[in-house]
Design an enzyme around this catalytic site. Structure first.
Site, PDB file in Angstrom:
ATOM      1  N   ARG A 101     -28.868  46.005 -17.504  1.00 10.27           N
ATOM      2  CA  ARG A 101     -27.755  45.066 -17.412  1.00 10.27           C
ATOM      3  C   ARG A 101     -26.688  45.436 -18.444  1.00 10.27           C
ATOM      4  O   ARG A 101     -27.011  45.864 -19.561  1.00 10.27           O
ATOM      5  CB  ARG A 101     -28.298  43.670 -17.716  1.00 10.27           C
ATOM      6  CG  ARG A 101     -27.314  42.537 -17.543  1.00 10.27           C
ATOM      7  CD  ARG A 101     -26.990  42.302 -16.125  1.00 10.27           C
ATOM      8  NE  ARG A 101     -26.341  41.012 -15.896  1.00 10.27           N
ATOM      9  CZ  ARG A 101     -25.661  40.739 -14.797  1.00 10.27           C
ATOM     10  NH1 ARG A 101     -25.531  41.632 -13.825  1.00 10.27           N
ATOM     11  NH2 ARG A 101     -25.124  39.548 -14.617  1.00 10.27           N
ATOM     12  N   THR A 373     -22.811  43.331  -4.793  1.00 12.99           N
ATOM     13  CA  THR A 373     -23.861  43.986  -5.544  1.00 12.99           C
ATOM     14  C   THR A 373     -24.527  44.831  -4.482  1.00 12.99           C
ATOM     15  O   THR A 373     -24.152  44.749  -3.324  1.00 12.99           O
ATOM     16  CB  THR A 373     -24.743  42.881  -6.151  1.00 12.99           C
ATOM     17  OG1 THR A 373     -23.977  42.197  -7.127  1.00 12.99           O
ATOM     18  CG2 THR A 373     -26.037  43.351  -6.746  1.00 12.99           C
ATOM     19  N   ASN A 393     -20.607  43.643 -10.143  1.00  7.19           N
ATOM     20  CA  ASN A 393     -20.328  42.212  -9.994  1.00  7.19           C
ATOM     21  C   ASN A 393     -19.466  41.994  -8.765  1.00  7.19           C
ATOM     22  O   ASN A 393     -19.962  42.050  -7.653  1.00  7.19           O
ATOM     23  CB  ASN A 393     -19.705  41.596 -11.244  1.00  7.19           C
ATOM     24  CG  ASN A 393     -19.821  40.064 -11.205  1.00  7.19           C
ATOM     25  OD1 ASN A 393     -20.639  39.541 -10.446  1.00  7.19           O
ATOM     26  ND2 ASN A 393     -19.032  39.357 -11.974  1.00  7.19           N
ATOM     27  N   ASP A 415     -20.072  36.962 -15.410  1.00  8.30           N
ATOM     28  CA  ASP A 415     -21.403  36.371 -15.206  1.00  8.30           C
ATOM     29  C   ASP A 415     -21.859  35.573 -16.431  1.00  8.30           C
ATOM     30  O   ASP A 415     -22.867  34.872 -16.383  1.00  8.30           O
ATOM     31  CB  ASP A 415     -22.441  37.453 -14.863  1.00  8.30           C
ATOM     32  CG  ASP A 415     -22.588  37.615 -13.347  1.00  8.30           C
ATOM     33  OD1 ASP A 415     -22.051  36.783 -12.595  1.00  8.30           O
ATOM     34  OD2 ASP A 415     -23.252  38.577 -12.918  1.00  8.30           O
ATOM     35  N   SER A 444     -28.026  37.163 -14.845  1.00  5.83           N
ATOM     36  CA  SER A 444     -27.873  37.765 -13.511  1.00  5.83           C
ATOM     37  C   SER A 444     -28.699  37.002 -12.490  1.00  5.83           C
ATOM     38  O   SER A 444     -29.659  36.306 -12.842  1.00  5.83           O
ATOM     39  CB  SER A 444     -28.355  39.209 -13.562  1.00  5.83           C
ATOM     40  OG  SER A 444     -28.367  39.763 -12.282  1.00  5.83           O
ATOM     41  N   SER A 445     -28.346  37.167 -11.233  1.00  7.30           N
ATOM     42  CA  SER A 445     -29.172  36.630 -10.145  1.00  7.30           C
ATOM     43  C   SER A 445     -29.981  37.722  -9.466  1.00  7.30           C
ATOM     44  O   SER A 445     -30.787  37.437  -8.577  1.00  7.30           O
ATOM     45  CB  SER A 445     -28.290  35.973  -9.081  1.00  7.30           C
ATOM     46  OG  SER A 445     -27.630  34.869  -9.604  1.00  7.30           O
ATOM     47  N   GLY A 465     -25.431  39.528  -3.333  1.00  7.10           N
ATOM     48  CA  GLY A 465     -25.014  38.184  -2.892  1.00  7.10           C
ATOM     49  C   GLY A 465     -24.781  37.196  -4.013  1.00  7.10           C
ATOM     50  O   GLY A 465     -24.827  35.982  -3.764  1.00  7.10           O
ATOM     51  N   GLY A 466     -24.557  37.654  -5.248  1.00  7.39           N
ATOM     52  CA  GLY A 466     -24.289  36.704  -6.337  1.00  7.39           C
ATOM     53  C   GLY A 466     -25.415  35.693  -6.444  1.00  7.39           C
ATOM     54  O   GLY A 466     -26.593  36.049  -6.356  1.00  7.39           O
TER      55      GLY A 466
END
Ligand code: GLY
Length: 560
Positions: A101, A373, A393, A415, A444-445, A465-466
């Protein structure tokens, strides 16, 4: 003569990479294979992975080569200037979680996106130089490579050739470049390969010579070929021209981290997923555990009862995400409590079948995040299973290409929670736990996951997909395990999403109308939205491998 030489060099370039044909390719949506498979967002990237597997590389090698190729052929999300997570179950049983990340630059500060009145300055955390965190992808690829078999230089070959000799773009890529032209012009200080005089059209060739040279510096210098020397200097010069923050020290100090994968049981399966700073490592087990003992399977796929239960588990998990989750290297997060059975049962106590919950009443539990993403899934002949989700992102990240280096920088700083109570580009809220601090990783997701059956890989799954990433992974898993859907249906059937706030159930356009009516009658607010995610799923049943690329994009599944 010059023309002849150019043509000769061009063909020499490709003949040495065997089957890659960047001028004639099509998408393949699903494949049944015996030995190995790769699914990614672009046919040429999936093919790069497959070629590496055929040359004796393992799934880790293939995942690295696929990511490098995505950085060339899928610039909307594939990247060198972003970050990602890799989760793997190796054939010897070892579970791996690699965190690459991005980090906030050393000069970042908590209120850096606020004006003197404390208001959020529009677009500062999403577009242009200041939106970028320190890129992690290249460090992540090298950290992953310790588990690979082939030399790193081999894994770079397809990407270098695709960048240098070009590939033809699809109609959707051409449209995307045309739509972004104004932003590319606004947020770049030097000419970029993505801006063309006139309009891009299907079949045009995209050549990225500067990117090819950056990839060659990585080939020749290893990690230092990116984080030090010419590439680092080019990044910092770009920052200076655009008022960005990333420094030479930030780059030299960056390293990826190997973390302990989070492993939990679900209905006789083991799920291996990414821990924080992926919220998925908390939110996914929370959602699965809140519905595990209830009757999802018996109610049936897309039954109002099952959908309502899932919405309510999503609501509760996302409330906790907003309140508690952040980088554990900086803040204390009560992860064990958040994932405990007792806590999760208590969270569902006020669930009322047939009646919509309310996000003003359902607070985060008490005890003492354009969605571009990209995900890839790989399985090899030895049983190594790799799931990677990687991101800039938003689509094309900050829209800033590093002048002279040819790659886009992320806008991952968005984010973070730039101001408590103010939603980010995904409508996600956050608190101090996810506030900006120098060197901190933004929440993060991304939820790359491997599901095991009898301790062997059964499913490799993930999606972009966020904030919808984790709900999509949740739904893909229960679609297979609880609802017994085929792999193709598990990926392609319409999905839905609830993230606590706003208190809305988002549904895809083809979500069944009768279920929508029943949910409305229960009191839910329903909003139709653009497609949710691009799930890449591999299902392994004994010797049969089924790889499925989401119908929602130009993704491709390949195998042999
Ligand atoms: N940038 C999307 C995510 O990491 O969740």
């Amino acid at each position: 003569m010059k023309m002849f030489l150019t043509i000769l060099l061009f063909f020499h370039g490709f003949l040495s990479v065997a089957q890659l044909d960047p001028y004639h390719y099509t998408t393949t949506k699903n494949v049944t294979a015996k030995k190995a498979a790769v699914v990614s967002a672009h046919p040429l990237a999936s093919d790069a992975g497959i070629q590496i597997l055929r040359q004796g590389g393992n799934a880790i090698d293939a995942a690295i080569a696929t990511q490098l190729a995505l950085a060339v052929v899928y610039p909307v999300a594939g990247n060198l200037g972003g970050g990602g997570f890799l989760v793997a179950q190796l054939a010897n049983g070892k579970k791996i979680a690699i965190d690459y990340r991005e980090k906030a630059p050393g000069n970042a500060s908590r209120d850096m996106y606020l004006d003197s009145s404390g208001n959020v300055i529009e677009k500062l955390s999403t577009n242009g130089h200041k939106a970028s965190g320190v890129p992690g992808t290249v460090a992540g690829l090298f950290k992953s490579h310790q588990y690979g078999k082939l030399p790193f230089s081999k894994l770079l070959e397809p990407a270098i050739k695709l960048a240098r000799y070009g590939f033809v773009i699809s109609a959707s890529q051409a449209g995307s470049f045309n739509r972004e032209k104004a932003d590319f012009l606004a947020y770049n200080t030097k000419p970029t390969a993505f801006i063309k005089q006139g309009e891009w059209k299907e079949g045009d060739t995209l050549v990225q010579e500067e990117l090819a040279r950056t990839l060659e510096r990585i080939r020749d210098g290893g990690m230092k070929g990116f984080y030090e020397g010419e590439t680092a200097a080019l990044i910092v010069e770009e920052m200076k021209r655009g008022n960005g923050l990333i420094s030479l020290k930030d780059l030299a100090d960056y390293d990826a981290v190997e973390r302990e994968a989070y492993v939990f049981d679900y209905k006789g399966y083991k799920i291996v997923t990414m821990p924080l700073p992926s919220s998925g490592g908390v939110v996914l087990p929370q959602m699965l555990k809140m519905t595990e003992s209830r009757n999802l399977g018996k109610y049936g796929f897309h039954s109002p009862e099952a959908v309502q239960l899932m919405i309510e588990s999503e609501r509760r998990a996302y409330a906790d995400r907003a309140q508690y989750l952040g980088d554990v290297d900086f803040v204390k997060v009560p992860v064990n409590k958040l994932r405990s059975q007792e806590y999760l049962e208590a969270r569902m106590k006020d669930f009322t079948p047939g009646k919509a919950g309310n996000s003003d009443i359902t607070k985060p539990g008490e005890f003492p995040e354009s969605e571009e993403t990209t995900h890839l899934s790989v399985i090899d002949q030895w049983g190594n299973a790799v799931a990677v989700t990687t991101t800039l992102n938003g689509g094309y990240g900050s829209k800033t290409v590093v002048g002279g280096a040819g790659f886009l920088l992320n806008n991952e700083m968005d984010d973070f929670s730039v101001k408590p109570g103010v939603p980010n580009m995904y409508g996600a809220l956050g608190t101090e736990a996810n506030a900006i601090a120098p060197g901190k990783r933004m929440l993060s997701s991304m939820t790359p996951s491997v599901v095991l059956k009898n301790n062997k890989p059964f499913m490799v799954v993930g999606t972009p997909g966020g904030t919808t990433i984790t709900t999509s992974v949740y739904q893909s898993i229960v679609n297979i395990i609880d609802f017994k859907l085929s792999a193709v249906d598990a990926v392609n059937k319409p999905k839905f999403h609830h993230q606590w706030k706003p208190d809305v159930v988002y549904v895809e356009k083809d979500f069944p109308a009768d279920v929508i009516e029943k949910l409305k009658a229960m009191g839910y607010t329903i909003r139709e939205r653009a497609p949710i995610g691009q799930t890449e799923l591999i299902l392994i049943n004994g010797k049969k491998i089924e790889a499925v690329a989401d119908k929602r994009g130009g993704d491709t599944a390949l195998g042999y």
